[in-house]
Design a protein around this motif. Structure first.
Motif, short mmCIF file in Angstrom:
data_model
loop_
_atom_site.label_atom_id
_atom_site.label_comp_id
_atom_site.label_asym_id
_atom_site.label_seq_id
_atom_site.Cartn_x
_atom_site.Cartn_y
_atom_site.Cartn_z
N GLY A 67 0.80 -1.39 -0.12
CA GLY A 67 -0.22 0.01 -0.22
C GLY A 67 0.94 0.87 0.04
N TYR A 70 -0.47 7.31 -1.35
CA TYR A 70 -0.22 8.37 -2.58
C TYR A 70 -1.55 8.08 -3.60
CZ TYR A 70 4.15 9.33 -1.19
OH TYR A 70 5.63 9.35 -0.94
N CYS A 95 -3.78 -2.58 -0.96
CA CYS A 95 -4.26 -1.04 -1.46
C CYS A 95 -4.39 -0.69 -2.81
CB CYS A 95 -3.90 -0.67 -0.19
SG CYS A 95 -4.98 0.72 0.33
N TYR A 96 -2.71 0.05 -2.51
CA TYR A 96 -2.18 0.91 -3.94
C TYR A 96 -1.87 0.20 -4.85
CZ TYR A 96 0.78 4.19 -5.90
OH TYR A 96 1.42 5.33 -6.66
N GLN A 99 -4.57 -1.38 -6.75
CA GLN A 99 -4.68 0.25 -7.71
C GLN A 99 -3.80 0.23 -8.48
OE1 GLN A 99 -5.06 3.00 -4.92
NE2 GLN A 99 -6.92 2.56 -3.48
N GLY A 153 -9.12 5.88 0.20
CA GLY A 153 -10.03 6.89 -0.52
C GLY A 153 -10.26 6.74 -1.71
N ASP A 154 -8.95 6.00 -2.49
CA ASP A 154 -9.25 5.63 -3.75
C ASP A 154 -10.09 4.54 -4.11
OD1 ASP A 154 -8.16 8.55 -4.64
OD2 ASP A 154 -6.05 6.86 -5.10
N HIS A 190 -5.75 -4.49 3.59
CA HIS A 190 -5.05 -5.22 4.67
C HIS A 190 -4.88 -6.61 5.00
CE1 HIS A 190 -2.44 -1.14 3.50
NE2 HIS A 190 -3.96 -1.48 3.51
N1 GLN Z 1 -3.90 6.55 -1.35
C1 GLN Z 1 -4.34 4.94 -1.72
C2 GLN Z 1 -5.80 4.85 -1.48
O1 GLN Z 1 -6.77 5.72 -0.85
C3 GLN Z 1 -3.85 4.06 -1.31
C4 GLN Z 1 -4.06 4.26 0.48
C5 GLN Z 1 -3.03 2.42 0.74
O2 GLN Z 1 -2.68 1.95 -0.08
N2 GLN Z 1 -3.24 2.41 1.90
O3 GLN Z 1 -6.65 4.09 -1.88
#
Ligand code: GLN
Length: 545
Positions: A67, A70, A95-96, A99, A153-154, A190
């Motif tokens: 994660g 960003y 997570c990140y 994405q 958040g994304d 996570h």
């Molecule tokens: N910044 C990205 C989000 O807000 C990923 C967050 C993360 O990896 N915990 O979705």
């Protein structure tokens, strides 16, 4: 990296053990992914997300993208080297990482969601079966409804092409995705944090079942290989010097060096005059008689105490004076040992300095701190020993603290020592508030000794993470033997913590505390009161100064 450029040297762990590479995008939990894998006896290393795959001289059996703070669509957001996907190994994005997988690799839009998901969430697992049974492997053996921990958040605006959904939450329809063709998986939650109840099982599914990683990372396997590596590195004549303190890390490192090269490892214990009661003597006995290590003890207590004279309310100066004096003393001794060690010129010279660097220090120096942050190189004390041009040897640099303890046990180091509480470099000097004088040191040592002895007697030592007695620079009135006395105050401190970043005060029973108080007041001259310090961290620190 370890000083291992020579191809004739035995290889590093990532070349011997099946290794899962964790690429760090700056999440505060990235190191936990590596830890969870190690706990499963699967070797794992972490590298920054900017790592170029072509620069690696080893091949992982699987890759995890961590994660990160960003948003993948932001300008300047960090991105993975696409070569990861040509390695032909399974990839898991967390997570990140999920994405990134969707946005960069599968060309799917990721956008800021309308609702942030932070904390516990209920995930619903979708099993596909049949021809697509391969995508079910990540959640194999797990219940259909899982409690997980989210922090994002994304979210993905759609399902990436060639992928199917393997898990969803009310807010995230693509909480888990898997490629139909490739062994690529992504999850929005996570699994590495303990709040995700079955997270370790999921990580195990990925590493063992999907990556087919062998779970043979054990300290027993590590120790022989590491000894062979040290021998090859140092050569048949090379000599190593290193400081020991009586703490777990330096003792384990010293014992390991001794196993590898015997007396060609020279341990030096600098007695700085602010150690625990009888500590220098005890360390000497344990290391030499007990563990066979070639140890020189330098009693520099007077030199240290002279330099500490007059420093009253400047804790930073205490630390500096002790640090600098330590380097001076160690350097003098190192030169002496070096001169004595090399009989004929160029033969058997001391060219190595042992350092007890652990993996968290390495992680700290390589974690991804953002596109603009420069990545710190690891602090190198080799440069401290001026003019000696020592090369660093760091046999514990791949290990977490619990692994060091396990290794210590394997090497036959007594349990008591392996589980010792941490002790600060500046020693009692920062537990004696105000001026450090021989008399103050005596009081602090004696009181601390009683406190720790009682803790051990009560069987609480392992339950407490760190405990000590501090000496306060104030005097209070007491009546002892019908005589009015004006004497000092001892503050007891004991905390429980897993990471030393935050800590709770240990909840002793009153009976225990009053017993310790009675003993200290009766047995330690100069003390007439004892208090229990009950500040948690934060706002307090574990040490007093
Ligand atoms: N910044 C990205 C989000 O807000 C990923 C967050 C993360 O990896 N915990 O979705």
């Amino acid at each position: 990296m370890a000083p291992n450029g020579d191809s004739t040297l035995p290889p590093e762990p990532h070349k011997i053990f099946d290794t899962i590479l964790v690429l760090d995008f700056g999440s505060q939990y990235t190191h936990l992914i590596t830890r969870r894998l190690r706990e499963l006896n699967i070797y794992s290393e972490m590298l920054p997300c900017t790592q170029k795959i072509a620069d690696l001289d080893w091949k992982p059996v699987g890759v995890i993208l961590s994660g990160g703070p960003y948003s993948v669509y932001e300008q300047g957001a960090p991105h993975v080297d696409p070569a990861v996907f040509d390695l032909d190994v399974p990839v898991l994005g967390i997570c990140y990482g999920l994405q990134e997988l969707a946005w960069r690799i599968a060309d799917t839009n990721v956008a800021a969601g309308t609702k942030r998901e932070y904390g516990h969430a209920q995930v619903k697992v979708t099993k596909h079966g049949g021809e697509q049974a391969k995508v079910d492997r990540l959640f194999e053996g797990l219940e259909e409804d899982m409690v997980v921990w989210m922090s994002h958040g994304d979210k993905l605006s759609g399902l990436p092409k060639g992928f199917v959904t393997i898990a969803e939450t009310g807010n995230s329809p693509f909480a888990g995705i898997a490629s139909v063709e490739k062994p690529w998986f992504g999850i929005q939650f996570h699994p590495e944090v303990t709040h995700t109840k079955k997270g370790t099982q999921l990580i195990k599914n990925f590493a063992k079942n999907i990556c087919k990683a062998k779970d043979d990372w054990t300290m027993a396997a590590f120790v022989d290989k590491e000894i062979a590596r040290i021998r090859a590195l140092v050569g048949e004549k090379g000599q190593v010097i290193g400081a020991v303190s009586g703490g777990v890390d330096s003792t384990v490192a010293a014992k390991l060096m001794h196993e590898a090269i015997g007396d060609r490892f020279h341990a030096v214990l600098v007695d700085n005059g602010v150690m625990r009661l009888n500590e220098a003597k005890i360390v000497h006995e344990t290391l030499t008689k007990g563990l066979g290590v070639n140890l020189t003890v330098v009693d520099a207590s007077e030199r240290f105490l002279n330099k500490l004279k007059g420093i009253k309310d400047d804790p930073e100066r205490k630390r500096k004076v002790i640090g600098n004096t330590f380097i001076e003393v160690f350097q003098e001794k190192a030169k002496e040992i070096a001169a004595a060690a090399h009989g004929s010129p160029k033969e058997g010279e001391i060219e190595w300095l042992l350092q007890g660097t652990l993996y968290p220090d390495v992680i700290e120096s390589i974690s991804f701190k953002g596109p603009s942050a420069t990545i710190k190189t690891h602090h190198n004390v080799g440069g401290l020993l001026e003019g000696m041009h020592l090369k660093l040897i760091e046999p514990l640099r791949e290990l977490f603290k619990d692994e060091v303890r396990e290794l210590g046990t394997k090497l036959g180091i007594p349990e008591d020592l392996v589980w010792r509480h941490p002790f600060p470099g500046p020693g009692l000097a920062i537990r004696i508030i105000g001026e450090v004088t021989p008399e103050q040191v005596r009081i602090a040592q004696e009181a601390d000794h009683i406190f720790i002895e009682e803790i051990r007697k009560a069987g609480l030592y392992r339950d407490i993470s760190q405990a000590y007695a501090a000496l306060l620079p104030v005097k209070a009135v007491g009546v002892m033997g019908d005589k009015r006395v004006h004497a000092q105050v001892i503050a007891l401190r004991a905390v429980q913590t897993t990471d030393f970043m935050t800590a709770d005060v240990y909840p002793f029973e009153m009976k225990f505390l009053s017993n310790v108080s009675t003993r200290i007041v009766n047995e330690v001259d100069g003390v007439c009161r004892v208090v229990y310090e009950i500040t948690s961290k934060p706002p307090g620190t574990i040490e007093m100064e």
